[in-house]
Design a protein around this motif. Sequence first.
Motif, PDB file in Angstrom:
ATOM      1  N   ARG A  42      28.133  41.702  40.420  1.00  0.00           N
ATOM      2  CA  ARG A  42      29.393  42.181  40.968  1.00  0.00           C
ATOM      3  C   ARG A  42      30.275  40.992  41.290  1.00  0.00           C
ATOM      4  O   ARG A  42      29.874  40.108  42.053  1.00  0.00           O
ATOM      5  N   ILE A  43      31.453  40.975  40.699  1.00  0.00           N
ATOM      6  CA  ILE A  43      32.376  39.859  40.863  1.00  0.00           C
ATOM      7  C   ILE A  43      33.643  40.365  41.545  1.00  0.00           C
ATOM      8  O   ILE A  43      34.184  41.418  41.179  1.00  0.00           O
ATOM      9  N   TYR A  44      34.094  39.594  42.540  1.00  0.00           N
ATOM     10  CA  TYR A  44      35.285  39.950  43.306  1.00  0.00           C
ATOM     11  C   TYR A  44      36.496  39.170  42.786  1.00  0.00           C
ATOM     12  O   TYR A  44      36.354  38.078  42.201  1.00  0.00           O
ATOM     13  N   SER A  45      37.655  39.732  43.052  1.00  0.00           N
ATOM     14  CA  SER A  45      38.887  39.033  42.724  1.00  0.00           C
ATOM     15  C   SER A  45      39.112  37.899  43.714  1.00  0.00           C
ATOM     16  O   SER A  45      38.412  37.778  44.727  1.00  0.00           O
ATOM     17  N   SER A  46      40.088  37.064  43.434  1.00  0.00           N
ATOM     18  CA  SER A  46      40.349  35.904  44.291  1.00  0.00           C
ATOM     19  C   SER A  46      40.776  36.317  45.699  1.00  0.00           C
ATOM     20  O   SER A  46      40.478  35.622  46.676  1.00  0.00           O
ATOM     21  N   ASN A  47      41.441  37.458  45.828  1.00  0.00           N
ATOM     22  CA  ASN A  47      41.854  37.932  47.161  1.00  0.00           C
ATOM     23  C   ASN A  47      40.834  38.854  47.804  1.00  0.00           C
ATOM     24  O   ASN A  47      41.077  39.387  48.895  1.00  0.00           O
ATOM     25  N   LEU A  48      39.687  39.060  47.123  1.00  0.00           N
ATOM     26  CA  LEU A  48      38.573  39.876  47.629  1.00  0.00           C
ATOM     27  C   LEU A  48      38.948  41.345  47.829  1.00  0.00           C
ATOM     28  O   LEU A  48      38.192  42.089  48.468  1.00  0.00           O
ATOM     29  N   LEU A  49      40.062  41.769  47.274  1.00  0.00           N
ATOM     30  CA  LEU A  49      40.474  43.168  47.420  1.00  0.00           C
ATOM     31  C   LEU A  49      39.947  44.049  46.301  1.00  0.00           C
ATOM     32  O   LEU A  49      39.896  45.273  46.443  1.00  0.00           O
ATOM     33  N   SER A  50      39.542  43.431  45.207  1.00  0.00           N
ATOM     34  CA  SER A  50      39.032  44.187  44.068  1.00  0.00           C
ATOM     35  C   SER A  50      37.709  43.590  43.638  1.00  0.00           C
ATOM     36  O   SER A  50      37.438  42.394  43.848  1.00  0.00           O
ATOM     37  N   SER A  51      36.866  44.380  43.030  1.00  0.00           N
ATOM     38  CA  SER A  51      35.583  43.927  42.511  1.00  0.00           C
ATOM     39  C   SER A  51      35.200  44.789  41.325  1.00  0.00           C
ATOM     40  O   SER A  51      35.697  45.914  41.153  1.00  0.00           O
ATOM     41  N   MET A  52      34.270  44.267  40.526  1.00  0.00           N
ATOM     42  CA  MET A  52      33.823  44.998  39.352  1.00  0.00           C
ATOM     43  C   MET A  52      32.371  44.638  39.060  1.00  0.00           C
ATOM     44  O   MET A  52      32.018  43.453  38.983  1.00  0.00           O
ATOM     45  N   THR A  53      31.564  45.656  38.908  1.00  0.00           N
ATOM     46  CA  THR A  53      30.155  45.487  38.556  1.00  0.00           C
ATOM     47  C   THR A  53      29.985  45.717  37.066  1.00  0.00           C
ATOM     48  O   THR A  53      30.372  46.764  36.536  1.00  0.00           O
ATOM     49  N   SER A  54      29.387  44.729  36.415  1.00  0.00           N
ATOM     50  CA  SER A  54      29.195  44.819  34.968  1.00  0.00           C
ATOM     51  C   SER A  54      28.154  43.780  34.543  1.00  0.00           C
ATOM     52  O   SER A  54      27.603  43.054  35.383  1.00  0.00           O
ATOM     53  N   ASP A  55      27.888  43.719  33.248  1.00  0.00           N
ATOM     54  CA  ASP A  55      27.010  42.691  32.696  1.00  0.00           C
ATOM     55  C   ASP A  55      27.831  41.456  32.375  1.00  0.00           C
ATOM     56  O   ASP A  55      28.836  41.537  31.643  1.00  0.00           O
TER      57      ASP A  55
END
Length: 333
Positions: free
Chosen positions: A147-160
């Motif tokens: 799971r990787i977050y955006s630079s502002n930590l407001l968005s994230s996405m779980t993927s390979d």
Amino acid sequence: MFRTMLLLSLLLCFGCSQHHFNVPMENFAEKVKVLGIAPIMVDVDSDIKHPQKDQLVGIISDLNRKYEPQLVRKLKETGNFYTAALLDGDPQRIFSNLLFRREKRDDATIQYHKYFWKNSELREYLQKNNLDAVMLIVVGGLSKTDRIYSSNLLSSMTSDYNYLIMTAQIVDGNGNVLWEYPNFRRRILTYYPLINLQYPDFSEAEANLTAAASIKFKTLEGIQRKLDQKRQDLLLRETQESEVYGAQFDEIISFIKYDPNSDKKPKTTPAEPKAQPADKRPAAQEPAKVPSVQQPATPTAEAVNAPVVEITRVPKLEPSTTEIPAASNEAVK
């Protein structure tokens, strides 16, 4: 809360006695005096999915040559080896000659590559370089769910995502793994990749008003700039040490460094009872206790004199003794 406090107390109590070797630390210290560090190798056949894989492997190989002396210097600074030297040779040829097989592992939620080496070729390699053991470091590709977050930590996405990871082992001539990284002998397990080759494009998703961001590969220029980014000292001055490689090397050294004097402490403690300095002190104190025992003797002599004074008062009771027979005669009547 109680479990957290218990865990912290256990860490404080047992953290100092912990070591990170696969063999007893005393055996490692006695056995490994001359350590060779093979050039950092790249596992080309591992899971490297970058579309420009060949160019990426070339960049990583050049950066390995550039920064591997930092690891050698850190190993020497530990003072745990008589000699720690970087070995010569083509890293890819060494890798293909020594590698027996690899396994993708998932131990304690940590995913990495486990490498196994050919015993005969490994023994010959150590004998050729007059080594007690050799450190084999490999950079390879690994894909895992994250799971990787955006630079502002407001968005994230779980993927390979596709990563480059670094693994290391210290192996002797018999193929025994004396030490390894990632290391599973510490109580809180962590293992950080060398670099993430992919990222979710949150800006694109925001611009297109979509919830899911597309996964993109970083450019070769961006990867090289990231790996070549220099550390800063306390005065914010740029050093010659890579931030990314330095973090990996510091983690490796933290699992290798040990106190060489810790082996000498158990040997000095049993020698103290033989000298028995503590036994002489009680002997010197015994004369001081003798007067304390003789002091009660003076009151005993006074106690003997006290009844002598009472005996002198006995003749004063003679008038009462004459009355006693008279009373006895009346009793007879």
